[in-house]
Design an enzyme around this catalytic site. Structure first.
Site, PDB file in Angstrom:
ATOM      1  NE  ARG A  89      -0.923   1.708   2.913  1.00  0.00           N
ATOM      2  CZ  ARG A  89      -2.094   1.441   3.513  1.00  0.00           C
ATOM      3  NH1 ARG A  89      -2.164   1.350   4.815  1.00  0.00           N
ATOM      4  NH2 ARG A  89      -3.172   1.274   2.799  1.00  0.00           N
ATOM      5  NE  ARG A 128     -13.101  -0.347   2.265  1.00  0.00           N
ATOM      6  CZ  ARG A 128     -11.817  -0.592   2.532  1.00  0.00           C
ATOM      7  NH1 ARG A 128     -11.491  -1.448   3.483  1.00  0.00           N
ATOM      8  NH2 ARG A 128     -10.858  -0.010   1.853  1.00  0.00           N
ATOM      9  NE  ARG A 134     -11.286   4.388   3.031  1.00  0.00           N
ATOM     10  CZ  ARG A 134     -10.360   3.453   3.241  1.00  0.00           C
ATOM     11  NH1 ARG A 134     -10.538   2.553   4.186  1.00  0.00           N
ATOM     12  NH2 ARG A 134      -9.263   3.426   2.511  1.00  0.00           N
TER      13      ARG A 134
HETATM   14  P1  ADP Z   1      -6.699   0.473   2.693  1.00  0.00           P
HETATM   15  O1  ADP Z   1      -5.857  -0.561   3.388  1.00  0.00           O
HETATM   16  O2  ADP Z   1      -8.058  -0.019   2.314  1.00  0.00           O
HETATM   17  O3  ADP Z   1      -6.004   1.181   1.566  1.00  0.00           O
HETATM   18  P2  ADP Z   1      -6.207   2.357   4.861  1.00  0.00           P
HETATM   19  O4  ADP Z   1      -7.262   2.934   5.711  1.00  0.00           O
HETATM   20  O5  ADP Z   1      -5.210   1.447   5.498  1.00  0.00           O
HETATM   21  O6  ADP Z   1      -7.026   1.614   3.721  1.00  0.00           O
HETATM   22  O7  ADP Z   1      -5.375   3.521   4.118  1.00  0.00           O
HETATM   23  C1  ADP Z   1      -6.026   4.543   3.412  1.00  0.00           C
HETATM   24  C2  ADP Z   1      -5.009   5.564   2.910  1.00  0.00           C
HETATM   25  O8  ADP Z   1      -4.352   6.186   4.047  1.00  0.00           O
HETATM   26  C3  ADP Z   1      -3.847   5.022   2.075  1.00  0.00           C
HETATM   27  O9  ADP Z   1      -4.194   4.872   0.708  1.00  0.00           O
HETATM   28  C4  ADP Z   1      -2.774   6.121   2.307  1.00  0.00           C
HETATM   29  O10 ADP Z   1      -3.044   7.270   1.540  1.00  0.00           O
HETATM   30  C5  ADP Z   1      -2.991   6.486   3.775  1.00  0.00           C
HETATM   31  N1  ADP Z   1      -2.133   5.657   4.668  1.00  0.00           N
HETATM   32  C6  ADP Z   1      -2.570   4.760   5.581  1.00  0.00           C
HETATM   33  N2  ADP Z   1      -1.536   4.173   6.217  1.00  0.00           N
HETATM   34  C7  ADP Z   1      -0.407   4.703   5.676  1.00  0.00           C
HETATM   35  C8  ADP Z   1       0.985   4.494   5.884  1.00  0.00           C
HETATM   36  N3  ADP Z   1       1.441   3.591   6.772  1.00  0.00           N
HETATM   37  N4  ADP Z   1       1.869   5.219   5.141  1.00  0.00           N
HETATM   38  C9  ADP Z   1       1.433   6.106   4.256  1.00  0.00           C
HETATM   39  N5  ADP Z   1       0.144   6.349   3.990  1.00  0.00           N
HETATM   40  C10 ADP Z   1      -0.788   5.659   4.689  1.00  0.00           C
END
Ligand code: ADP
Length: 192
Positions: A89, A128, A134
């Site tokens: 990300r 959702r 969530r």
């Molecule tokens: P969405 O894609 O719907 O935002 P995720 O489940 O992928 O949902 O992510 C939820 C939260 O988890 C993000 O908003 C962040 O706070 C954290 N997160 C997930 N993946 C990462 C990552 N690769 N780096 C940093 N934070 C992450």
């Protein structure tokens, strides 16, 4: 081995499509969001670290996320490869992933992005939120913040793979099956 990055903004359908893709290709699904939620539900030190960031719609710091990802990949005994969902990300995460795979003699096969416009995403996440439990799905200002963070921190990840000819995009609007067909169309062309 096959290593796919399923890319796209929050709420673009990555998790749903990843589940279908792992069945189809026999890969292992790694969602960093799911891993953090699992840690949080068990109130582990890692979960405690991630909690405040997730609640605010901010990214968990790179070193925490990268360490967790490495441990997870290393804990999977034998697999044909991975579908990374919600990771990398940031460009730092992408560079760390490239390096980590290179150490294993592996590389990213390709990144496939789901293209969904902002208003559709907000609508989907709020919907959702009614059932996901969530907290970050229930507050429009937090959802908007996640989208802002996606634009500033995460979109450069697709540029990173675009530069090496590994970034692909499919339209993320339509039925689940239509989108799945689009994804497999691209992925089949990458692995043949
Ligand atoms: P969405 O894609 O719907 O935002 P995720 O489940 O992928 O949902 O992510 C939820 C939260 O988890 C993000 O908003 C962040 O706070 C954290 N997160 C997930 N993946 C990462 C990552 N690769 N780096 C940093 N934070 C992450």
């Amino acid at each position: 081995m096959i290593h796919l990055i399923l890319f796209g903004p929050p709420g673009s359908g990555k998790g749903t499509q990843a589940e279908k893709l792992v069945d189809h290709y026999g890969l292992t699904h790694i969602s960093t969001g799911d891993l953090f939620r699992y840690e949080m539900s068990n109130d582990t030190p890692l979960g405690q670290k991630a909690k405040e960031y997730m609640a605010a719609g901010e990214l968990v710091p790179d070193e925490v996320t990268i360490g967790m990802l490495r441990n997870k990949v290393n804990s999977v005994p034998a697999t044909k490869g991975f579908i990374f969902d919600g990771f990398p990300r940031t460009v730092a995460q992408a560079e760390a992933l490239d390096k980590f795979l290179a150490e294993k003699g592996e590389e990213i096969t390709g990144l496939v992005a789901l293209d969904v416009h902002e208003e559709e995403i907000v609508k989907r996440i709020l919907l959702r939120g009614k059932t996901s439990g969530r907290p970050d799905d229930n507050d429009e200002s937090i959802i908007r913040n996640r989208i802002d963070v996606y634009k500033s921190e995460t979109t450069p990840v697709s540029d990173h793979y675009h530069r090496i000819g590994k970034s692909h995009t499919v339209q993320g609007i339509g039925s689940l099956d239509e989108i799945f067909q689009r994804l497999t169309g691209v992925i089949d062309s990458l692995i043949d």
